[in-house]
Design an enzyme around this catalytic site. Structure first.
Site, PDB file in Angstrom:
ATOM      1  N   GLN A  75       1.055  -8.584   1.376  1.00 21.32           N
ATOM      2  CA  GLN A  75       0.647  -7.347   1.657  1.00 21.32           C
ATOM      3  C   GLN A  75       0.034  -6.821   0.391  1.00 21.32           C
ATOM      4  O   GLN A  75       0.130  -5.747  -0.014  1.00 21.32           O
ATOM      5  CB  GLN A  75       1.593  -6.178   2.111  1.00 21.32           C
ATOM      6  N   SER A  76      -0.807  -7.810  -0.106  1.00 25.08           N
ATOM      7  CA  SER A  76      -1.391  -7.238  -1.313  1.00 25.08           C
ATOM      8  C   SER A  76      -2.646  -6.502  -1.243  1.00 25.08           C
ATOM      9  O   SER A  76      -3.516  -6.934  -0.765  1.00 25.08           O
ATOM     10  CB  SER A  76      -1.915  -8.742  -2.209  1.00 25.08           C
TER      11      SER A  76
END
Ligand code: PLP
Length: 334
Positions: A75-76
């Site tokens: 989930q960058s």
């Protein structure tokens, strides 16, 4: 601070607003809390990485890059913002995603930032948690170079001295706003991860003789390691700026709000996310700014700040990540 000496692509909607959080300040009954809206930097739902990407992409274009390679957790926010900027600049993009958190939650694995990465059509490679991610992007870069591309590698979070220039620029922007408004800023608080945001801010504030302490709230490392990372990068940034040396005491991190680990939700984070949503209509994120604000709220409650202080919380963005944590947050909000 003469930032036009460095290659830069202007990407941000800047200056981002500096707003008073009157309701939250009243509810907590401590200092006056302000918020610097770097969640509103304007690219692909905003966030702090676009600040760094202005200088990183400046360098990439100057080197004739054709393909951007970077890395981050699944989930960058950094990967999502890098993908968007690459699209805008007609560059190809490959992201290597580290499965840093053990989870089968489809929201985490396919929703939030990952959905936006897919919509932008970047190439994605996966690696297990604990992989040496810098080595991983170097490998990808070497493969691309062999295929005739000119790769430009961006470290995790865009955190090197060139990227940190983006937050030296924010130090200047924020001081200009404060001076115009007649606002005396007593402290800046924000979430710190790969260290570039805090390092750039500190290097900029020191160079500008601002005398404003910065408190980073850690989201991953223990305090010693986080402060060492920030200090090292702040020194490198100061050197690149040709500015004064960074005193060690200018770097302060509080890492009491990490919880079980990076990206693992905490009750304090959920409380902070919900409190900001209900008091100010502002959304924080579950991995960074939610934990950063949880720290600020707790320190205010403990009486760490004088009532006459003006504290600026730097909102670093990441709201898209909320959709990767729907179950946990829905339960907390019920
Ligand atoms: C990356 C990120 C941070 C941390 O910034 P660093 O420069 O990596 O320390 C904080 N908040 C959000 C939302 C981020 O995406």
């Amino acid at each position: 601070m003469h930032l036009s000496r460095y290659p830069r692509v202007k990407l941000c909607h800047a200056p981002t607003p500096l707003e008073k959080m009157a309701n939250l300040s009243r509810q907590l009954g401590g200092p006056t809390l302000w918020i610097k809206r770097d969640d509103c930097t304007g690219i692909a739902t905003g966030g702090n990485k676009v600040r760094k990407l202005e200088f990183l992409m400046g360098e990439a274009l100057a080197r004739g890059a054709t393909h951007i390679v970077t890395q981050g957790a699944v989930q960058s926010n950094h990967v999502r913002q890098t993908a968007a900027v690459a699209a805008r600049l007609n560059l190809k993009c490959t992201a290597v995603l580290e499965h840093r958190i053990a989870t089968n939650d489809p929201d985490y694995l396919e929703g939030g930032n990952v959905l936006l990465d897919h919509l932008m059509g970047i190439a994605i490679e996966h690696r297990p948690g604990g992989t040496d991610m810098q080595a991983a992007i170097e490998e990808v870069g070497a493969r691309l170079a062999e295929a005739g591309e000119v790769p430009y590698l961006i470290p995790g979070g865009g955190s090197n001295a060139v990227g940190a220039l983006g937050y030296a620029a924010v130090a200047l922007e924020l001081l200009n706003q404060a001076n115009e408004m007649g606002l005396r800023i007593d402290r800046i608080v924000h979430a710190t991860g790969s260290a570039g945001t805090q390092a750039g801010l500190v290097a900029g504030l020191v160079a500008l003789h601002a005398q404003i302490p910065v408190l980073g709230i850690g989201v991953r490392n223990p305090k010693d390691k986080q402060e060492a990372n920030v200090f090292k990068l702040a020194q490198a940034t100061a050197e690149l700026l040709g500015g004064p040396a960074i005193p060690r005491e200018a770097v302060e991190a509080n890492c009491d709000y990490v919880g079980e680990g990076y990206g693992i939700p905490t009750n304090g984070m959920a409380e902070a996310v919900i409190m900001l949503a209900r008091s100010e209509g502002i959304f924080l994120d579950p991995v960074y700014s939610g934990k950063g604000m949880a720290g600020l709220i707790d320190l205010v409650r403990k009486g760490n700040f004088a009532p006459e202080e003006n504290i600026v919380f730097l909102h670093t963005g990441g709201q898209v990540g909320l959709f990767g944590y729907s179950d946990f947050l829905n339960r907390a909000a019920a």
